[in-house]
Structure formats: structure tokens, C-alpha cells
Design an enzyme around this catalytic site. Structure first.
Site, mmCIF file in Angstrom:
data_model
loop_
_atom_site.group_PDB
_atom_site.id
_atom_site.type_symbol
_atom_site.label_atom_id
_atom_site.label_comp_id
_atom_site.label_asym_id
_atom_site.label_seq_id
_atom_site.Cartn_x
_atom_site.Cartn_y
_atom_site.Cartn_z
ATOM 1 N N LYS A 84 1.672 3.938 -3.104
ATOM 2 C CA LYS A 84 1.259 5.334 -2.911
ATOM 3 C C LYS A 84 2.457 6.275 -3.048
ATOM 4 O O LYS A 84 2.345 7.361 -3.619
ATOM 5 C CB LYS A 84 0.600 5.519 -1.543
ATOM 6 C CG LYS A 84 -0.771 4.892 -1.412
ATOM 7 C CD LYS A 84 -1.822 5.577 -2.286
ATOM 8 C CE LYS A 84 -2.258 6.904 -1.720
ATOM 9 N NZ LYS A 84 -3.367 7.517 -2.515
ATOM 10 N N TYR A 95 0.820 -1.209 0.000
ATOM 11 C CA TYR A 95 0.000 0.000 0.000
ATOM 12 C C TYR A 95 0.856 1.262 0.000
ATOM 13 O O TYR A 95 0.758 2.106 -0.903
ATOM 14 C CB TYR A 95 -0.948 -0.014 1.213
ATOM 15 C CG TYR A 95 -1.620 1.310 1.492
ATOM 16 C CD1 TYR A 95 -2.354 1.968 0.510
ATOM 17 C CD2 TYR A 95 -1.532 1.901 2.757
ATOM 18 C CE1 TYR A 95 -2.978 3.186 0.774
ATOM 19 C CE2 TYR A 95 -2.150 3.108 3.031
ATOM 20 C CZ TYR A 95 -2.867 3.743 2.037
ATOM 21 O OH TYR A 95 -3.480 4.950 2.301
#
Length: 495
Positions: free
Chosen positions: A241, A237
Site C-alpha cells: 500500500k 499489506y
């Protein structure tokens, strides 16, 4: 730095919102429709194959939520006519070129009309499939930037990221961008094109071997985690990002005014549209839910470390303030805002532990048999090593004994249920610990100088500042957790 009137800025504006079905995206849409009904249009990009599917998602996953109850009370039977006058669902996909918008007339209309673009789209699973996370979190922002460059009058692009793109950095973490390709560890540069090609090659190989989809998913999750750790990020994640931010800043090159909002751990709403609304299990709440259900009695964390949480409506208020302020600057550089509490109003794991115990002792959940679930104080382990040793003694050794017993006909039935329960507890505990390890031992403090300057400017130059409060020092954590957040978790997540 002057903001002027936020309501005046929003009046007659056309805004493109990506990720409106997500937790924060919904809160943004609700806030705009509630505080400025004279907004011209909200174009909501929704992952859908056609207009009908997009409309169904808008109805079921956005407007139909309890979050919109205040608007429902305000408009009564006319709510849907008001919404469909102001909101246009756009079928598409941020992971595709031109956002996957197939309707050329609608695409042209958006290019001509929109003033502001908000990107809330993300897959937030820590262990998401690498191909999925790469498409949405990394390549998605670049697709959006290229789309925005074709627009005629966009004044600002706001990208919602996460403060934890910093990886496992410690000390004071600044509101600074990442150079394209710079890893957190090692000397090897990250080539995002190569990452994309590697994923495509792996998928082709798996499909050529006729691998089942479950096997492909498992492989892609493991592969994402491996690539993230190799470059110095704790999970897929935050790695994807961070790469998304890199692409945005590098390829923007002062073309579009760019704002990046980096919230910390987002919790339920503090005040608006009402206190305590939350959707799904978010960040640290995975631990809270496990505890409330009586399934979490031991966990690795250091009580003296800070758990950096911030209510969801404060994140959206900061986003709106930053959007207005930066659009009024008439500059095309980027700016980053940390939105959190660790610097100015720290909340420690020891506080969270104590409040969880107090709340769920006084307000226990009820089990399937109608009995209250008893909770006790969580035993803290100050390192993952000590936690693993405990889990081995508490679960792994008994599992071996039960496994041997199961293999004998005489005791098979007697021990099978015990074995299954122990095995489930071991896997649940180790999975939670592994997912949260980077955050329960996180030693960083997020500098929020830009956010503080924005708050000061709002108080001095904006008469509506109180309606867009995002000051973390205004939160009494004990009152918020006991009277707002935990009740919200019970009502909207544990119902």
C-alpha cells in the site's frame, strides 16, 4: 475552504468506483444511492471476465447484502430497476493496464463521462501473496492513474489507503506523502520495477519446477513478508500500500487533483445506513472473535497503548467530504487525510479488554453442544519475548511429551487428540500474535490536522454536515462497543 452543497455536487455526477465489492466500497455505493438518487451513473469496476459475471457479482456481493436493507425498504420491488438505471457493472481488473476493460465502447464512454474516481480496491490480508498484493495494492493505483489521465473531465481522484503505511513509526505521524523509493530502514532504495521483476522471476522458476499451487502460494506469502521487513514495513499489506501511494504521488505530477484517505483500524458502522453492520473479520476484530469463542486467553499487548479504531461509515463520510471539497478547489496537487481517533478521542487496549470481558460474559456465544462459552479476562504480556516464553512452557513442552507418548503403541490413542488440540492452540496463538504484533505494540499517534480543517469547513459552509459526520470525538467508545460493534460482530460475523 468551502464545500457548498454535497447533494448538489453529487446531482447528475458520473462516478467510477474501483473495489465496490469490498467492505468500504459497498458502503460508499450504498450511501450515494441512498442520499442522492439523482446521481447520474455509478460505474463499478468488478473483477470479472465478462459482463454477465460482473452483473452476478454486483447482485450477489453488493446489492444483495444486508447493508442495502434500508434502500430495499425505500424502493421495495423497484429497487433493482433503480439500481440498474444508476449502476453499470464494468468487468475488468485494476492490476491490468487500462483496468483490464476489454469493451472499447464502454471504455470510451467512461473516459468521456466520469467526473470523479474513487479507488477502494485493495487486498487487505497482512500475509497476502506478494505477486497478488503487488498487482492490486501497488501497480493497481498506477494503472488507475494512467486510465484517469485519459479522461476528459475528472475533477478529483480519491485513493483509499491505510494509516499504517507509516510502518512502525512512533510519535506524531503527519499527513505527508512518501518520496518514491524511500525505505523505512536501511539506505537501500526501493525500486518497484525491480520488485516486479523479482516476483516474475520467482514465479517462472516455481512454475518451471512444476511446483503445486499451494507451494507457490506459501512461497509468495513468505517472500512478500521478507521483502516488507527488509525495507522496514511489518507486513506485505502495508508495504505494498505504501508503494502504491509512492507511485500515485510521483507520477501524478499535478495532473489530476488527488486525495489520499488513510483510515486507521476500521470497525462496524456507527449510524448509517444502520448501526453495527460489518463484513468479515477486520483488524483488531480477529482478537475479539478469538476471545468470544473462548480460544484466546493470553495475548501480547500493552494495556496503556492506544488502539486506533474508527467506524466504517465515518471513513466514507470523510471520503465524500474530501472528494467534494477538493474537487471545488480547482487545484491539481495532492492532499492526505488521516481518519482515526488516536489524537482526539483515544481508546486504549485496557478499555477494549474490559469491554470484551463485560460483553461476552453477559452475552456469551453458544457452542456446538448448546452450552454458553465461558470467557475470562485476557492475560496481557508486555512483550513478544515474554509471550513466547509462556507459549513454550504452556504448549511446546507438553507437545514434546505427548509426541513421545504417541510414538509408543500403548499410549498412542490416548494422547493423539490432546496432542492435536495443543498443537492447534499453539499455532493459532502464535499466528495471531505474529500478525498483530506491529499493532498491539504500536506507539504512533496519527495527526489529523487536514481532517480537522475539513470538519471545521463542513460545519461552517455545508448545511448537510450532520449527515456526513466523521468527528471521532462524537463517539462514546463504551456505548459504541457494547451496544453497536460487539452485537454487530455477533450478528454479521459470528452468526
Amino acid at each position: 475552504m468551502e464545500l457548498g452543497s454535497i447533494m448538489e455536487f453529487l446531482n447528475n455526477k458520473s462516478i467510477l468506483v474501483i473495489g465496490a465489492t469490498g467492505f468500504l466500497g459497498k458502503i460508499f455505493v450504498e450511501k450515494i444511492l441512498r442520499v442522492q438518487p439523482k446521481v447520474k451513473k455509478l460505474y463499478l469496476l468488478l473483477r470479472a471476465v465478462d459482463t454477465r459475471s460482473a452483473e452476478e457479482r454486483l447482485h450477489n456481493e453488493v446489492i444483495g447484502m444486508a447493508l442495502f436493507d434500508v434502500l430495499r425498504e425505500q424502493h421495495g420491488a423497484s429497487l433493482y430497476s433503480f439500481v440498474y438505471e444508476k449502476v453499470t457493472p464494468v468487468p475488468g481488473d485494476i492490476s491490468c493496464v487500462d483496468l483490464g476493460i476489454r469493451d472499447s465502447l464502454l471504455k470510451g464512454q467512461i473516459w468521456n463521462e466520469i467526473d470523479t474516481v474513487i479507488n477502494c480496491a485493495a487486498t487487505t490480508n497482512f500475509d497476502e501473496r506478494y505477486d497478488v498484493a503487488l498487482g492490486i495494492n501497488t501497480l493497481g493505483p498506477l494503472h488507475l492513474l494512467n486510465f484517469v489521465k485519459k479522461c476528459n473531465s475528472v475533477k478529483v481522484l480519491v485513493h483509499l489507503s491505510t494509516a499504517y503505511v507509516c510502518g512502525e513509526d512512533a510519535g506524531l505521524i503527519l499527513e505527508k506523502p512518501f518520496p518514491l523509493g524511500k525505505a523505512k530502514k536501511g539506505t537501500e532504495m526501493i525500486d518497484i520495477d525491480i520488485e516486479k521483476k523479482l516476483v516474475e522471476e520467482k514465479l517462472r522458476k516455481l512454475h518451471s519446477e512444476y511446483a503445486e499451487e499451494s507451494a507457490v502460494t506459501s512461497y509468495m506469502k513468505d517472500y512478500g513478508s521478507k521483502r516488507a521487513r527488509m525495507f522496514g514495513w511489518p507486513n506485505t499489506y502495508v508495504f505494498t500500500k505504501a508503494m502504491g501511494e509512492m507511485l500515485l504521488v510521483h507520477y501524478n505530477r499535478d495532473t489530476v487533483p488527488l486525495v489520499i484517505i488513510r483510515p486507521t483500524m476500521v470497525t462496524s458502522t456507527y449510524q448509517e445506513p444502520f448501526p453495527g453492520w460489518i463484513e468479515g473479520v477486520r483488524t483488531v476484530d480477529g482478537v475479539a472473535v478469538g476471545y468470544a469463542k473462548g480460544k484466546l486467553k493470553h495475548f501480547p499487548f500493552k494495556p496503556q497503548l492506544i488502539v486506533d479504531v474508527i467506524p466504517a461509515d465515518m471513513v466514507i463520510n470523510a471520503l465524500i467530504m474530501a472528494m467534494v471539497e477538493y474537487a471545488n478547489r480547482f487545484t491539481t496537487s495532492e492532499i492526505i487525510y488521516h481518519v482515526g481517533s488516536s489524537l482526539r478521542n483515544p481508546f486504549k487496549f485496557s478499555n477494549l479488554n474490559e469491554l470484551l470481558f463485560r460483553y461476552f460474559t453477559q452475552n456469551p456465544l453458544i457452542d456446538k453442544e448448546g452450552k454458553p462459552i465461558k470467557v475470562g479476562e485476557v492475560t496481557a504480556f508486555s512483550s513478544m519475548a515474554s509471550f513466547r516464553i509462556y507459549m513454550a512452557i504452556r504448549y511446546s513442552l507438553p507437545l514434546k511429551v505427548f509426541h513421545q507418548a504417541i510414538n509408543t503403541v500403548l499410549f498412542q490413542k490416548h494422547y493423539k487428540d490432546k496432542y492435536t488440540a495443543l498443537d492447534r492452540s499453539l499455532k493459532r496463538g502464535m499466528r495471531l500474535a505474529k500478525l498483530y504484533e506491529p499493532y498491539v505494540f504500536f506507539k504512533g499517534i496519527f495527526d489529523d490536522t487536514n481532517s480537522e480543517k475539513l470538519q471545521i469547513a463542513a460545519r461552517e459552509t455545508c448545511s448537510e454536515a450532520d449527515a456526513f459526520n466523521f468527528d471521532p470525538t462524537s463517539v462514546n467508545w463504551e456505548a459504541y462497543m457494547m451496544d453497536v460493534h460487539f452485537p454487530g460482530l455477533v450478528k454479521y460475523v459470528l452468526k
